[in-house]
Scaffold this motif. Structure first.
Motif, mmCIF file in Angstrom:
data_model
loop_
_atom_site.group_PDB
_atom_site.id
_atom_site.type_symbol
_atom_site.label_atom_id
_atom_site.label_comp_id
_atom_site.label_asym_id
_atom_site.label_seq_id
_atom_site.Cartn_x
_atom_site.Cartn_y
_atom_site.Cartn_z
ATOM 1 N N ASP A 65 0.792 -1.204 0.048
ATOM 2 C CA ASP A 65 0.038 0.058 -0.076
ATOM 3 C C ASP A 65 0.732 1.355 0.057
ATOM 4 O OD1 ASP A 65 -2.144 -1.732 0.066
ATOM 5 O OD2 ASP A 65 -2.596 -1.544 2.074
ATOM 6 N N LEU A 66 1.748 1.126 0.813
ATOM 7 C CA LEU A 66 2.976 2.410 0.758
ATOM 8 C C LEU A 66 3.691 2.555 -0.638
ATOM 9 C CD1 LEU A 66 4.065 4.501 2.479
ATOM 10 C CD2 LEU A 66 5.796 3.090 3.073
ATOM 11 N N GLN A 72 6.099 4.127 -6.113
ATOM 12 C CA GLN A 72 7.465 3.287 -6.278
ATOM 13 C C GLN A 72 7.261 1.756 -6.566
ATOM 14 O OE1 GLN A 72 9.831 4.057 -2.624
ATOM 15 N NE2 GLN A 72 9.870 5.912 -2.881
ATOM 16 N N SER A 73 8.068 1.083 -7.032
ATOM 17 C CA SER A 73 7.959 -0.290 -7.038
ATOM 18 C C SER A 73 8.211 -0.807 -5.855
ATOM 19 C CB SER A 73 8.804 -0.839 -7.999
ATOM 20 O OG SER A 73 10.239 -0.526 -7.356
ATOM 21 N N SER A 74 7.559 -2.135 -5.564
ATOM 22 C CA SER A 74 7.800 -3.041 -4.468
ATOM 23 C C SER A 74 9.309 -2.793 -4.047
ATOM 24 C CB SER A 74 7.032 -4.257 -4.556
ATOM 25 O OG SER A 74 5.866 -4.223 -4.566
ATOM 26 N N SER A 75 10.072 -3.205 -4.682
ATOM 27 C CA SER A 75 11.539 -3.391 -4.584
ATOM 28 C C SER A 75 12.059 -1.878 -4.146
ATOM 29 C CB SER A 75 12.307 -3.753 -5.359
ATOM 30 O OG SER A 75 12.177 -3.006 -6.896
ATOM 31 N N HIS A 76 11.663 -0.900 -4.605
ATOM 32 C CA HIS A 76 12.183 0.493 -4.324
ATOM 33 C C HIS A 76 11.549 0.700 -3.048
ATOM 34 C CE1 HIS A 76 12.763 4.957 -4.460
ATOM 35 N NE2 HIS A 76 13.777 4.563 -5.048
ATOM 36 N N ILE A 77 10.183 0.571 -2.590
ATOM 37 C CA ILE A 77 9.990 1.047 -1.346
ATOM 38 C C ILE A 77 10.625 0.224 -0.315
ATOM 39 C CG2 ILE A 77 7.829 -0.430 -1.072
ATOM 40 C CD1 ILE A 77 7.976 3.337 -0.051
ATOM 41 N N GLY A 78 10.898 -0.975 -0.671
ATOM 42 C CA GLY A 78 11.398 -2.076 0.484
ATOM 43 C C GLY A 78 12.943 -1.250 0.583
ATOM 44 N N ARG A 79 13.518 -0.843 -0.219
ATOM 45 C CA ARG A 79 14.932 -0.188 -0.246
ATOM 46 C C ARG A 79 14.785 0.900 0.780
ATOM 47 N NH1 ARG A 79 15.598 -2.003 -5.207
ATOM 48 N NH2 ARG A 79 15.318 0.303 -6.227
ATOM 49 N N THR A 80 13.757 1.787 0.556
ATOM 50 C CA THR A 80 13.484 3.115 1.278
ATOM 51 C C THR A 80 13.104 2.887 2.618
ATOM 52 O OG1 THR A 80 12.540 4.154 -0.904
ATOM 53 C CG2 THR A 80 11.574 5.090 1.246
ATOM 54 N N VAL A 81 12.215 1.855 2.838
ATOM 55 C CA VAL A 81 11.837 1.604 4.313
ATOM 56 C C VAL A 81 13.093 0.887 4.968
ATOM 57 C CG1 VAL A 81 10.463 -0.171 5.598
ATOM 58 C CG2 VAL A 81 9.437 1.094 3.760
ATOM 59 N N LEU A 89 13.566 5.489 11.973
ATOM 60 C CA LEU A 89 12.549 6.364 11.657
ATOM 61 C C LEU A 89 11.113 5.635 11.528
ATOM 62 C CD1 LEU A 89 14.312 9.099 9.358
ATOM 63 C CD2 LEU A 89 13.941 8.847 11.769
ATOM 64 N N VAL A 90 11.363 4.234 11.046
ATOM 65 C CA VAL A 90 10.291 3.362 10.710
ATOM 66 C C VAL A 90 10.728 2.041 11.386
ATOM 67 C CG1 VAL A 90 9.228 4.699 8.802
ATOM 68 C CG2 VAL A 90 10.814 2.553 8.451
ATOM 69 N N VAL A 91 9.846 1.308 11.618
ATOM 70 C CA VAL A 91 9.957 -0.031 12.119
ATOM 71 C C VAL A 91 9.295 -1.082 11.015
ATOM 72 C CG1 VAL A 91 9.444 -2.086 13.845
ATOM 73 C CG2 VAL A 91 9.944 0.228 14.473
ATOM 74 N N ARG A 92 9.837 -2.052 10.496
ATOM 75 C CA ARG A 92 9.228 -3.142 9.578
ATOM 76 C C ARG A 92 8.883 -4.244 10.285
ATOM 77 N NH1 ARG A 92 11.421 -7.001 6.301
ATOM 78 N NH2 ARG A 92 10.379 -7.248 4.359
ATOM 79 N N GLU A 93 7.595 -4.672 10.185
ATOM 80 C CA GLU A 93 7.096 -5.765 10.888
ATOM 81 C C GLU A 93 6.212 -6.461 10.093
ATOM 82 O OE1 GLU A 93 3.700 -3.871 13.403
ATOM 83 O OE2 GLU A 93 5.398 -3.438 14.215
ATOM 84 N N GLN A 94 5.995 -7.788 10.524
ATOM 85 C CA GLN A 94 5.342 -8.540 9.833
ATOM 86 C C GLN A 94 3.875 -8.297 10.204
ATOM 87 O OE1 GLN A 94 6.042 -12.711 10.733
ATOM 88 N NE2 GLN A 94 5.721 -13.331 8.633
ATOM 89 N N CYS A 95 2.864 -8.262 9.114
ATOM 90 C CA CYS A 95 1.392 -8.190 9.355
ATOM 91 C C CYS A 95 0.792 -9.137 10.184
ATOM 92 C CB CYS A 95 0.765 -7.878 7.801
ATOM 93 S SG CYS A 95 1.165 -6.381 7.109
ATOM 94 N N SER A 96 -0.044 -8.755 11.145
ATOM 95 C CA SER A 96 -0.733 -9.743 11.864
ATOM 96 C C SER A 96 -1.756 -10.529 11.068
ATOM 97 C CB SER A 96 -1.464 -9.071 13.025
ATOM 98 O OG SER A 96 -2.016 -8.085 12.685
ATOM 99 N N GLN A 97 -2.487 -9.730 10.075
ATOM 100 C CA GLN A 97 -3.359 -10.420 9.097
ATOM 101 C C GLN A 97 -2.932 -11.358 8.044
ATOM 102 O OE1 GLN A 97 -2.797 -7.201 9.286
ATOM 103 N NE2 GLN A 97 -4.608 -6.017 10.142
ATOM 104 N N ASP A 98 -1.738 -11.097 7.703
ATOM 105 C CA ASP A 98 -1.133 -12.039 6.578
ATOM 106 C C ASP A 98 0.281 -12.068 6.703
ATOM 107 O OD1 ASP A 98 -0.302 -12.823 4.098
ATOM 108 O OD2 ASP A 98 -0.868 -11.344 3.048
ATOM 109 N N ALA A 99 0.563 -13.194 7.194
ATOM 110 C CA ALA A 99 2.199 -13.731 7.485
ATOM 111 C C ALA A 99 3.234 -13.228 6.309
ATOM 112 C CB ALA A 99 2.393 -14.962 8.036
#
Length: 152
Positions: A65-66, A72-81, A89-99
């Motif tokens: 969604d971000l 941005q592409s998925s890979s680009h947002i992954g590198r940004t995050v 500045l952010v925390v990357r965590e597994q979604c509780s609804q979809d592992a």
């Protein structure tokens, strides 16, 4: 709205000038926005990601969604995050609804950095974009850009 037969009519001189000036203007804005935010340790792409996270419920968004919001592409947002995470500045965590999915969560430090960058970014937007528009109707231009984004 012109019909399809009008699509091959040659451009007027003004239309050609607009098309010719568009790409360099967008590139110049991207460079200027990055340069304005550089002293704060952010790129414009990172600023936009932080902005969307700050507006999201619980300051969190699935990475897909971000990526869509940031164009941005998925890979680009992954590198940004990952860069934002390395700075705390952010925390990357597994979604509780979809592992299988991950989400980015804006930290208090990320919100503080965004609040610090906001006036710098706004001043740059005014100087580099809005002040250059002269008598152009901003609402009409925004509506045109939204139509372009939906149809292009």
């Amino acid at each position: 709205m012109p019909d399809d037969s009008d699509r091959t009519v040659p451009l007027t001189a003004d239309e050609y000038a607009l098309v010719k000036a568009f790409r360099p203007a967008m590139a110049a804005l991207a460079r200027a926005f990055d340069a304005n935010l550089h002293p704060l340790g952010l790129t414009h792409a990172e600023y936009v990601a932080l902005m969307f996270l700050s507006e999201a419920p619980a300051r969190a968004l699935r990475l897909g969604d971000l990526a869509e919001l940031c164009h941005q592409s998925s890979s680009h947002i992954g590198r940004t995050v990952l860069r934002l995470q390395a700075e705390g500045l952010v925390v990357r965590e597994q979604c509780s609804q979809d592992a299988r999915s991950f989400r980015a969560v804006l930290t208090d430090a990320g919100l503080a950095r965004l609040e610090q960058a906001w006036p710098v970014h706004i001043a740059g937007v005014r100087r580099c974009l809005l002040d250059q528009l002269g008598g152009v109707d901003a609402a009409e231009l925004a509506a045109a850009f939204e139509r372009i984004a939906k149809t292009a």
